[in-house]
Design a protein around this motif. Structure first.
Motif, short mmCIF file in Angstrom:
data_model
loop_
_atom_site.label_atom_id
_atom_site.label_comp_id
_atom_site.label_asym_id
_atom_site.label_seq_id
_atom_site.Cartn_x
_atom_site.Cartn_y
_atom_site.Cartn_z
N PRO A 1 -2.80 15.57 1.03
CA PRO A 1 -2.45 16.97 0.81
C PRO A 1 -1.61 17.59 1.92
N ALA A 2 -1.87 17.24 3.18
CA ALA A 2 -1.10 17.84 4.28
C ALA A 2 0.37 17.45 4.21
N GLU A 3 0.64 16.17 3.96
CA GLU A 3 2.03 15.71 3.85
C GLU A 3 2.69 16.27 2.59
N ALA A 4 1.90 16.41 1.53
CA ALA A 4 2.43 17.01 0.31
C ALA A 4 2.86 18.45 0.56
N GLU A 5 2.01 19.21 1.25
CA GLU A 5 2.34 20.61 1.52
C GLU A 5 3.62 20.72 2.34
N ARG A 6 3.78 19.88 3.35
CA ARG A 6 4.97 19.95 4.20
C ARG A 6 6.21 19.52 3.42
N ALA B 1 6.34 7.49 8.91
CA ALA B 1 7.48 8.18 9.52
C ALA B 1 7.60 9.62 9.04
N TRP B 2 6.48 10.28 8.83
CA TRP B 2 6.57 11.65 8.31
C TRP B 2 7.29 12.57 9.30
N GLU B 3 6.96 12.50 10.57
CA GLU B 3 7.54 13.45 11.52
C GLU B 3 9.06 13.32 11.63
N PRO B 4 9.62 12.09 11.83
CA PRO B 4 11.08 12.02 11.86
C PRO B 4 11.73 12.39 10.52
N THR B 5 11.04 12.10 9.42
CA THR B 5 11.59 12.48 8.11
C THR B 5 11.70 13.99 8.00
N LEU C 1 7.81 15.34 -5.50
CA LEU C 1 7.03 14.18 -5.12
C LEU C 1 6.91 13.24 -6.31
N SER C 2 7.26 11.98 -6.09
CA SER C 2 7.20 10.98 -7.16
C SER C 2 6.06 10.02 -6.86
N ALA D 1 -3.48 14.79 -3.34
CA ALA D 1 -2.13 15.34 -3.25
C ALA D 1 -1.53 15.53 -4.64
N ALA D 2 -1.75 14.55 -5.52
CA ALA D 2 -1.23 14.65 -6.88
C ALA D 2 -1.81 15.86 -7.61
N ALA D 3 -3.09 16.11 -7.38
CA ALA D 3 -3.75 17.23 -8.06
C ALA D 3 -3.18 18.58 -7.64
N MET D 4 -2.67 18.66 -6.40
CA MET D 4 -2.16 19.94 -5.90
C MET D 4 -0.65 20.08 -6.05
N THR D 5 0.04 19.04 -6.50
CA THR D 5 1.49 19.12 -6.65
C THR D 5 1.83 20.01 -7.84
N PRO D 6 2.68 21.01 -7.66
CA PRO D 6 3.02 21.90 -8.78
C PRO D 6 3.64 21.11 -9.95
N SER D 7 3.42 21.61 -11.14
CA SER D 7 3.85 20.88 -12.33
C SER D 7 5.36 20.75 -12.43
N ASP D 8 6.11 21.61 -11.71
CA ASP D 8 7.57 21.50 -11.75
C ASP D 8 8.13 20.69 -10.59
N ARG D 9 7.24 20.02 -9.81
CA ARG D 9 7.71 19.25 -8.65
C ARG D 9 7.16 17.83 -8.65
N VAL D 10 6.66 17.35 -9.78
CA VAL D 10 6.01 16.04 -9.84
C VAL D 10 6.81 15.10 -10.73
N LEU D 11 6.98 13.86 -10.26
CA LEU D 11 7.63 12.81 -11.04
C LEU D 11 6.75 11.57 -11.02
N VAL D 12 7.09 10.60 -11.86
CA VAL D 12 6.33 9.36 -11.95
C VAL D 12 7.31 8.20 -11.93
N GLU D 13 6.89 7.09 -11.32
CA GLU D 13 7.79 5.95 -11.14
C GLU D 13 6.98 4.67 -11.09
N THR D 14 7.69 3.54 -11.19
CA THR D 14 7.04 2.24 -10.99
C THR D 14 7.36 1.63 -9.63
N ASP D 15 8.56 1.86 -9.11
CA ASP D 15 9.08 1.12 -7.95
C ASP D 15 9.12 -0.38 -8.27
#
Length: 258
Positions: A162-167, A136-140, A175-176, A192-206
């Motif tokens: 990477p494309a969805e990460a950039e958008r 559901a990337w487009e409606p999101t 991005l978590s 995508a994780a490799a290109m995520t800026p260091s101030d915009r990355v989180l980690v989770e378990t869900d």
């Protein structure tokens, strides 16, 4: 110390035939080096339980939200959900909210309305918005552009490339990353994780879902965020200690806790 930016301490992993024991989950997380965690609501009942757990433990914080699976219950639950978000002092976010068109347990129109209201509530209360998006990337992206992305917004369990990460990043989201980053076939996600800026990355378990390697097949739990973080660090080409530091700092900024 690690932060689990998204878990469900209140959800029973019933498919594994095991009862939930929040005391044990929190104790094991602490022993593993988890500093604090965010317990996420998915409807009125689980949001109330998340708030109660956050009141019980000083290293647990709560979100209040209506999952897209349950969006059809918006009219029945919204007034009390919004009141809970406004009144509980341990609520740090709204959601998880968004779209799930993979299962579409609620009609897309209902998901749109529920997500829109939760975006607006996050703006009103200046709380983090926790997004769930699947197929559901487009409606999101469209609804975030229409309503405005709250200034602290995280795409939970980010599963794009990477494309969805950039958008997502262009819209102001963080991005978590969950245990999927450790899965063998998740090369696009690791890119995508490799290109995520260091101030915009989180980690989770869900937790209790998506246990990382080497715990696949078991119910997930916050203690396993260490394994998720190690896989994320490998994808990003940095040390686990550096990943722990930046993701913990970003979680603190995102949720304004502890």
């Amino acid at each position: 110390m690690w932060v689990d930016a998204h878990c469900h301490l209140q959800l029973e992993p019933s498919r594994h035939g095991e009862a939930v024991d929040p005391d044990a989950l929190v104790a094991r997380a602490r022993a593993a080096g988890v500093d604090w965690m965010v317990c996420v609501g998915t409807d009125l009942a689980t949001s109330r339980e998340a708030v109660a757990l956050a009141a019980r433990y000083d290293d647990v914080y709560a979100t209040v939200g209506l999952h897209p699976h349950d969006a059809a219950r918006l009219d029945d639950e919204w007034a009390e959900l919004a009141a809970l978000a406004r009144s509980a002092d341990n609520v740090v976010g709204i959601g998880e909210a968004g779209f799930d068109l993979y299962y579409e347990h609620s009609p897309e129109a209902a998901q749109t309305e529920a997500f829109a209201r939760q975006i607006d509530l996050a703006h009103e209360l200046d709380l983090a918005l926790v997004i769930h998006t699947r197929d559901a990337w487009e409606p999101t992206f469209a609804l975030l552009a229409e309503r405005g992305t709250p200034r602290r917004t995280v795409v939970h369990c980010f599963s794009g490339g990477p494309a969805e990460a950039e958008r997502s990043l262009a819209l102001g989201c963080a991005l978590s990353y969950s245990g999927i980053v450790s899965f063998k076939a998740a090369d696009d996600l690791r890119a995508a994780a490799a290109m995520t800026p260091s101030d915009r990355v989180l980690v989770e378990t869900d937790a209790p879902y998506l246990a990382p390697v080497p715990y696949r097949g078991r119910p997930n739990e916050p203690a396993y965020v260490v394994a998720v973080g190690e896989a994320l660090a490998a994808a990003r080409g940095e040390s686990p200690a550096d990943t722990a530091r930046c993701t913990a700092a970003n979680a603190t900024a995102m949720f304004r806790a502890p």
